[in-house]
Design an enzyme around this catalytic site. Structure first.
Site, PDB file in Angstrom:
ATOM      1  N   ASP A  88      -4.949   5.120   8.841  1.00 35.10           N
ATOM      2  CA  ASP A  88      -3.971   6.149   9.204  1.00 35.10           C
ATOM      3  C   ASP A  88      -4.620   7.451   9.642  1.00 35.10           C
ATOM      4  O   ASP A  88      -3.931   8.447   9.857  1.00 35.10           O
ATOM      5  CB  ASP A  88      -3.020   6.413   8.030  1.00 35.10           C
ATOM      6  CG  ASP A  88      -1.631   6.843   8.502  1.00 35.10           C
ATOM      7  OD1 ASP A  88      -1.342   6.708   9.706  1.00 35.10           O
ATOM      8  OD2 ASP A  88      -0.836   7.316   7.669  1.00 35.10           O
ATOM      9  N   LYS A 145       6.437  -2.144   6.165  1.00 30.63           N
ATOM     10  CA  LYS A 145       5.154  -2.294   6.839  1.00 30.63           C
ATOM     11  C   LYS A 145       4.568  -3.683   6.616  1.00 30.63           C
ATOM     12  O   LYS A 145       3.996  -4.280   7.529  1.00 30.63           O
ATOM     13  CB  LYS A 145       4.187  -1.214   6.351  1.00 30.63           C
ATOM     14  CG  LYS A 145       4.551   0.167   6.851  1.00 30.63           C
ATOM     15  CD  LYS A 145       3.755   1.272   6.153  1.00 30.63           C
ATOM     16  CE  LYS A 145       4.207   2.638   6.622  1.00 30.63           C
ATOM     17  NZ  LYS A 145       3.595   3.748   5.866  1.00 30.63           N
ATOM     18  N   GLN A 198      -0.389   5.506   1.056  1.00 32.23           N
ATOM     19  CA  GLN A 198       1.003   5.872   1.299  1.00 32.23           C
ATOM     20  C   GLN A 198       1.362   7.120   0.495  1.00 32.23           C
ATOM     21  O   GLN A 198       1.343   7.118  -0.720  1.00 32.23           O
ATOM     22  CB  GLN A 198       1.933   4.716   0.910  1.00 32.23           C
ATOM     23  CG  GLN A 198       3.410   5.005   1.079  1.00 32.23           C
ATOM     24  CD  GLN A 198       3.801   5.168   2.533  1.00 32.23           C
ATOM     25  OE1 GLN A 198       3.495   4.325   3.367  1.00 32.23           O
ATOM     26  NE2 GLN A 198       4.479   6.254   2.844  1.00 32.23           N
TER      27      GLN A 198
END
Length: 281
Positions: free
Chosen positions: A116, A49, A93
């Site tokens: 997210d 990422k 994450q």
């Protein structure tokens, strides 16, 4: 004939648009990534990422948690990032260290920095089909972008989502519902016969269960659209949750693994991050 849904190609288009949007902003776009450095998969994904973010002009700040991380300590870190005016977006994450309550951590992220879309506030907006702008979990939103790119009609179709995680299944269910599909959500407690019955009726199947070759072509309705969110490794080779070979010729459209949903997830995360920057300059 089965058409391949090329996520890598669509992600490239998405990333080019994201880079153009970043270039027009007056301030740097910075994504903070909170992760467990002891998790090999997390380190790999964070690195991927970060590299892709750099190509579109987004700065990343890796925020590894320590070996004694607790829910409280991670939330404390999140609160500092929420208050930091130089941080545009925050990504947590998963998975975090054992014992850390991820849902509480996700919801500690300020909605205007939730890159997210996993916090309770923005997920509530998704399930309420809110009119204002909000972020959506990157994997299911990436699936929707892929379907839209290939002009696959969703309204009125029968859709089956297999997997009910907060990162994938639940928001995928909401997105398809908001797009006027009739959606069934299956999971590990769905009886096998019930699942097979739904599969034979589903026009669209989206699966993310983490079990290699869980679905075969014989399980599917002729002409179904098949979206494989799974990423597994068998003898060092990446495979999905769908037996790709047997599904070809049965499905009308199918995503490959790798090169399908994976690239769309990262592209959507970066797209979300620049949207936050545009909305909260």
């Amino acid at each position: 004939m089965t058409e391949i849904l090329d996520g890598a190609a669509v992600a490239k288009i998405t990333n080019a648009k994201t880079a153009e949007r970043v270039s027009k902003l007056p301030k740097p776009v910075t994504l903070a990534v909170v992760y467990d450095p002891k998790n090999d998969g997390s380190r790999l994904y964070v690195n991927m990422k970060s590299k892709k973010a750099a190509t579109v002009g987004i700065v990343t700040q890796d925020m590894p948690t320590d070996a004694t991380a607790t829910t409280e300590s991670v939330i404390s870190l999140i609160e500092k990032l929420n208050a930091d005016e130089h941080i545009t977006g925050i990504l947590v994450q998963s998975p975090l260290a054992k014992g850390v309550k991820e849902r509480e951590v996700f919801s500690a992220v300020a909605p205007h920095k939730d890159a997210d879309g996993l916090g309770a506030t923005v997920q509530g907006m998704l399930f309420g089909d809110a009119l204002q702008d909000y972020t959506v979990a990157a994997t299911p939103q990436g699936v929707m972008t892929l379907l839209q790119h290939y002009d696959i009609d969703i309204a009125g179709k029968s859709a089956l989502v297999i997997g009910r995680s907060q990162l994938f299944g639940r928001p995928m269910f909401a997105l398809l519902t908001n797009a006027d599909a009739t959606v069934t959500l299956a999971h590990r407690y769905t009886p096998e016969l019930t699942l097979r019955t739904h599969l034979k009726a589903a026009d669209i199947v989206v699966i993310g269960v983490g079990q290699p070759n869980f679905l075969k072509g014989s399980d599917l309705k002729e002409g179904a659209v098949v979206i494989d969110v799974g990423m597994n490794y068998v003898d060092g080779v990446a495979v999905g949750d769908v037996d790709f070979k047997s599904a070809q010729g049965v499905a009308s459209y199918i995503t490959p693994v790798p090169g399908g949903v994976g690239p769309m997830t990262i592209a959507t995360l970066l797209e979300n991050t620049v949207t936050l920057a545009e909305n909260y300059q």
